[in-house]
Design a protein around this motif. Structure first.
Motif, short mmCIF file in Angstrom:
data_model
loop_
_atom_site.label_atom_id
_atom_site.label_comp_id
_atom_site.label_asym_id
_atom_site.label_seq_id
_atom_site.Cartn_x
_atom_site.Cartn_y
_atom_site.Cartn_z
N GLU A 46 0.84 -1.21 0.00
CA GLU A 46 0.00 0.00 0.00
C GLU A 46 0.87 1.26 0.00
O GLU A 46 0.61 2.22 -0.73
N SER A 50 1.23 4.24 -2.93
CA SER A 50 1.03 5.64 -2.58
C SER A 50 2.25 6.50 -2.94
O SER A 50 2.12 7.59 -3.50
N GLN A 54 2.22 9.60 -5.62
CA GLN A 54 2.50 10.98 -5.20
C GLN A 54 3.80 11.51 -5.79
O GLN A 54 3.91 12.69 -6.12
N ASP B 114 -1.74 7.55 4.17
CA ASP B 114 -2.88 8.38 4.59
C ASP B 114 -3.32 9.25 3.41
O ASP B 114 -2.56 10.08 2.93
N ARG B 115 -4.54 9.04 2.95
CA ARG B 115 -5.01 9.77 1.76
C ARG B 115 -5.21 11.27 2.05
O ARG B 115 -5.40 12.05 1.11
N VAL B 117 -2.93 13.04 3.52
CA VAL B 117 -1.59 13.64 3.55
C VAL B 117 -0.98 13.45 2.16
O VAL B 117 -0.97 12.34 1.64
N PHE B 118 -0.53 14.54 1.57
CA PHE B 118 0.16 14.46 0.28
C PHE B 118 1.59 14.91 0.48
O PHE B 118 1.83 16.02 0.96
#
Lengths: 143, 321
Positions: A46, A50, A54, B114-115, B117-118
């Motif tokens: 996961e 992510s 990003q 955590d969606r 937090v970018f």
């Protein structure tokens, strides 16, 4: 002027903490002009998804020395479901010969075994990264 | 023609998706802005109307002072309060290869999935000043994509990387004990721009004397710049983070109503300056080498002065077209 370095995520998934190899490879890629997003070991799949999303990486390098390559197929299918199929994945470290097929079938672009030279790694990652970048430009040039 | 219509429709939909918070698109937009060129300029132009709302908190300080770890703690606290946070972490590029190892976010690992937090690692790509050339437009696009709080981390700074002044609404200067005496503290530079001064690693022995040095530095300032809060923190021991958060919130409340307009005006000016400089450097490279030889020849033989020569070159840049 308008060119941008290839971005590579160098990471380790699973429970093995031997990170010397991934650090050495990260330094190789940096010295070849790439931008390396480096993570400590013990990442979850996961997390890797992510990070790849990003950081908009072109290539993911997974270092595996103690059977963590066995969960790389899970990573591949998660990448697809996250719509990140254009990101190339390479695996480096110890992968028994009879398990190469399984990884290749899952979509891994290249496996680097012990003794692979710096030049070989850099050349391959550059080609894969350039390909992924071109795909993104062709596909996602909508702004 | 039909294709063009189709294409422009697609572009509109993509922009809409970006503005409504699509993370993958935001990430790609940042890559485009970093790459530069006409497409990047167009994107920056399109999003600028939707930017200017986010609160930008800047963290700067010497390498290894604990900026990333401190940001990690602050993000955790803000998440506990239900806030959505973006972090832009700038790391240096190699002056030799142009490559970089971007490692700031390794300190923020707990927020990776955590969606709300970018986090984006940004390489400075040879830009001096502590940030990267694309950072102003990256801030704008993250802002436009709906992130209300943006934490901006500079590269580990020396004494004069003060570019963050123009971009951050609140500047936090992070110091660590054991690096210099009280003369260091009264020099001009990065300490002067802080709205908050943090002494991180306060669990270490020399931190008390650093707090004292900073206090006596403030004593020497003119009255309106005297009341800068000094906060002792330890990111590893989780000390002082609440106080830091409270201080930042207080400052943001006191920024007033007009500040956003003023800030945007300042940024606009800064962006224009940087773009002009960039264009100038580009034009400089385009000048016919024979003409430059000629100017150098005159310079060598004392026919013109260095100042005259520079003036002639400037005119060549302008008259190019």
């Amino acid at each position: 002027m308008n060119s941008t370095p290839i971005r590579v995520l160098v990471t380790k998934i699973g429970l093995d903490g031997h990170d010397r190899g991934s650090r050495v490879v990260a330094a190789y890629l940096r010295d070849s002009g790439m931008e390396v997003i480096y993570t400590p070991p013990w990442q979850t799949i996961e997390n890797v998804i992510s990070l790849a999303e990003q950081e908009d990486v072109d290539v993911i390098g997974v270092s595996s020395l103690a059977t963590d390559h066995l969960i790389v197929p899970d990573l591949m299918s998660e990448l697809k479901s996250a719509n990140l199929h254009h990101v190339a994945v390479v695996v480096g470290g110890i992968v028994p010969d009879n398990e190469h097929d399984m990884l290749n079938k899952a979509g891994v672009s290249k496996i680097f075994g012990p003794g692979t030279s710096k030049e070989e790694i850099v050349k391959c990652v550059t080609e894969l990264g350039t390909g992924a970048r071109k795909y993104k430009i062709d596909e996602g040039d909508f702004f | 023609m039909i294709d063009n219509d189709h294409n422009s429709q697609n572009k509109k939909t993509t922009l809409k998706k970006l503005l409504s918070g699509d993370v993958a698109l935001l990430a790609r937009a940042i890559t485009l802005l970093e790459t530069g060129g006409t497409k990047a300029d167009n994107l920056a132009y399109k999003i600028s109307a939707n930017a200017g709302e986010a609160l930008v908190i800047g963290f700067t300080g010497t390498p290894g002072s604990g900026k990333s770890s401190l940001i990690n703690c602050l993000v955790k606290l803000l998440r506990d309060q239900g806030e959505k946070v973006a972090v832009l972490a700038v790391d240096p590029s190699s002056p030799l290869s142009g490559g970089a190892v971007l490692g700031d976010r390794t300190r923020m690992g707990e927020h990776t999935s955590d969606r709300n937090v970018f986090i984006r690692s940004v390489a400075a790509r040879g830009h001096l000043g502590g940030l990267s050339i694309a950072i102003p437009s990256i801030i704008d696009v993250v802002d436009a994509a709906g992130w209300p709080i943006i934490i901006l981390e500079t590269v580990g700074t020396g004494q004069s990387e003060t570019e963050i002044m123009e971009l951050a609404d609140i500047k936090v200067v992070v110091n660590a004990p054991g690096l210099g005496d009280d003369i260091q503290a009264i020099k001009a530079g990065v300490l002067e721009i802080g709205d908050v001064l943090v002494v991180n690693k306060c669990d270490q022995p020399l931190s008390d004397s650093l707090v004292q040095q900073l206090k006596s530095m403030l004593e020497l300032r003119s009255s309106e710049k005297k009341n800068i809060p000094i906060i002792a923190t330890s990111a590893t021991e989780d000390i002082g983070i609440q106080e830091l958060d409270k201080t930042i919130k207080n400052i943001s409340l006191n920024l007033g109503n007009e500040y956003k307009a003023i800030r945007q005006a300042n940024r606009l000016k800064g962006n224009l300056w940087r773009k002009t400089e960039q264009l100038f450097r580009y034009r400089l490279k385009e000048i016919n080498s024979k003409k430059i030889e000629d100017i150098l020849h005159q310079l060598r033989n004392g026919i013109i002065s260095n100042g005259d020569a520079a003036e002639i070159i400037l005119n060549l840049c302008v008259d190019k077209e």
